[in-house]
Design a protein around this motif. Structure first.
Motif, short mmCIF file in Angstrom:
data_model
loop_
_atom_site.label_atom_id
_atom_site.label_comp_id
_atom_site.label_asym_id
_atom_site.label_seq_id
_atom_site.Cartn_x
_atom_site.Cartn_y
_atom_site.Cartn_z
N LEU A 153 0.97 -2.75 12.38
CA LEU A 153 2.18 -1.92 12.44
C LEU A 153 2.03 -0.67 11.59
O LEU A 153 2.48 0.42 11.98
CB LEU A 153 3.39 -2.73 11.95
CG LEU A 153 3.88 -3.85 12.88
CD1 LEU A 153 5.09 -4.55 12.27
CD2 LEU A 153 4.23 -3.32 14.26
N LEU A 154 1.39 -0.81 10.45
CA LEU A 154 1.16 0.35 9.58
C LEU A 154 0.28 1.38 10.32
O LEU A 154 0.55 2.58 10.28
CB LEU A 154 0.48 -0.10 8.29
CG LEU A 154 0.47 0.88 7.11
CD1 LEU A 154 1.90 1.16 6.65
CD2 LEU A 154 -0.36 0.30 5.97
N ALA A 155 -0.75 0.89 11.00
CA ALA A 155 -1.62 1.79 11.76
C ALA A 155 -0.90 2.44 12.93
O ALA A 155 -1.29 3.52 13.38
CB ALA A 155 -2.85 1.02 12.26
N LEU A 156 0.15 1.79 13.41
CA LEU A 156 0.94 2.35 14.50
C LEU A 156 2.01 3.32 14.01
O LEU A 156 2.81 3.82 14.80
CB LEU A 156 1.61 1.22 15.29
CG LEU A 156 0.68 0.37 16.17
CD1 LEU A 156 1.42 -0.85 16.71
CD2 LEU A 156 0.10 1.20 17.32
N GLY A 157 2.02 3.57 12.70
CA GLY A 157 2.93 4.57 12.16
C GLY A 157 4.14 4.04 11.44
O GLY A 157 5.04 4.81 11.07
N ALA A 158 4.21 2.74 11.20
CA ALA A 158 5.36 2.17 10.48
C ALA A 158 5.35 2.62 9.03
O ALA A 158 4.28 2.66 8.41
CB ALA A 158 5.34 0.66 10.56
N PRO A 159 6.51 2.93 8.46
CA PRO A 159 6.57 3.24 7.03
C PRO A 159 6.11 2.04 6.20
O PRO A 159 6.44 0.89 6.51
CB PRO A 159 8.05 3.55 6.79
CG PRO A 159 8.59 3.91 8.13
CD PRO A 159 7.81 3.08 9.12
N ALA A 160 5.36 2.31 5.15
CA ALA A 160 4.80 1.23 4.33
C ALA A 160 5.89 0.33 3.76
O ALA A 160 5.71 -0.88 3.65
CB ALA A 160 3.95 1.83 3.20
N ALA A 161 7.04 0.90 3.41
CA ALA A 161 8.11 0.11 2.80
C ALA A 161 8.62 -0.96 3.76
O ALA A 161 8.89 -2.10 3.36
CB ALA A 161 9.27 1.02 2.37
N TRP A 162 8.77 -0.60 5.04
CA TRP A 162 9.24 -1.58 6.03
C TRP A 162 8.19 -2.65 6.28
O TRP A 162 8.52 -3.84 6.46
CB TRP A 162 9.61 -0.89 7.34
CG TRP A 162 10.94 -0.22 7.31
CD1 TRP A 162 11.19 1.13 7.29
CD2 TRP A 162 12.22 -0.85 7.27
NE1 TRP A 162 12.54 1.36 7.24
CE2 TRP A 162 13.20 0.17 7.23
CE3 TRP A 162 12.64 -2.18 7.26
CZ2 TRP A 162 14.57 -0.10 7.19
CZ3 TRP A 162 14.01 -2.46 7.23
CH2 TRP A 162 14.96 -1.44 7.20
N VAL A 163 6.93 -2.27 6.29
CA VAL A 163 5.87 -3.26 6.47
C VAL A 163 5.83 -4.23 5.30
O VAL A 163 5.71 -5.45 5.48
CB VAL A 163 4.50 -2.56 6.64
CG1 VAL A 163 3.37 -3.59 6.66
CG2 VAL A 163 4.48 -1.74 7.92
N VAL A 164 5.94 -3.70 4.09
CA VAL A 164 5.95 -4.56 2.89
C VAL A 164 7.15 -5.51 2.94
O VAL A 164 7.03 -6.71 2.63
CB VAL A 164 5.98 -3.71 1.61
CG1 VAL A 164 6.26 -4.58 0.38
CG2 VAL A 164 4.66 -2.98 1.43
#
Length: 225
Positions: free
Chosen positions: A119-130
């Motif tokens: 998801l991070l590689a797909l452009g998700a903000p790091a905060a939401w991924v964390v």
């Protein structure tokens, strides 16, 4: 998938505290049972667990490297199938063992981290991924500690189980492949959209599990009369 009874409908119900599997789950169990046959039975269950992690690592590589998210979708689906096969093969061949369950659990957590990285590689903000991954770790840690305290089975089947996480990330990769511009209505890219979706599902799932744990753990002492 945990290496406990669960390769058929009755076993799944026993593992999940008598909950009857839905039509979707029954179909999934039948598919896994059909695949766990022939040459597949010769593959050590731990190898299947590790191969599932490798499939997710491949999904991350094709998204972060050449930027081909459509290739990630079959790899994520393959990881889900392998996640079911390791337990089914272990049961059918009599190779279910405590160490195998540990390997399976560790592989699942590494896989969850890789899903977040996709998801991070797909452009998700790091905060939401964390946030999404943290909720997964809390979900599984709560279940593990509750089982150690005497909770039978899984306590509760929540909306945030591992198949849901695989589906969410596969949908993000598929959406990025089909519509690279993202969601024009919201202005979000696919990584962000499904990182937020995963987080929302995680909150609901954690609440469901907490209720299930409260109902399932036996009292340490009998109530006073």
């Amino acid at each position: 998938m945990s290496r406990a009874p669960g390769a058929d409908d009755d076993g799944w119900s026993a593992l999940h505290d008598g909950v009857e599997p839905s039509a979707v789950v029954r179909g999934w169990l039948r598919m896994v049972r059909a695949l766990a046959a022939g040459p597949v039975l010769r593959i050590p269950p731990d190898v299947l667990s590790v191969t599932g992690v490798a499939a997710l690592a491949g999904a991350l590589a094709v998204v972060a490297g050449p930027g081909r998210p459509w290739l990630a979708v079959p790899l994520i689906v393959a990881a889900g199938v392998l996640d079911g096969l390791d337990g089914a093969v272990a049961l059918r061949t009599g190779r279910a063992r405590p160490l195998g369950a540990v390997v399976d659990a560790v592989a699942d957590r590494i896989g969850d981290l890789l899903l977040g990285a996709v998801l991070l590689a797909l452009g998700a903000p790091a905060a939401w991924v964390v946030a999404a991954v943290t909720l997964v770790l809390l979900h599984e840690y709560l279940r593990s500690r509750a089982q150690a305290a005497g909770m039978p089975g899984v306590g509760a089947v929540t909306v945030a189980e591992r198949p849901t996480r695989l589906i969410v990330v596969a949908m993000a990769a598929g959406g990025a492949a089909a519509f690279p511009a993202g969601l024009p209505v919201l202005g979000w890219n696919w990584g962000a959209t499904f990182a937020i979706t995963w987080t929302g599902i995680g909150v609901v799932g954690l609440a469901q599990l907490m209720v299930g744990v409260r109902r399932s753990i036996p009292p340490r002492f009998p109530p006073a009369r």
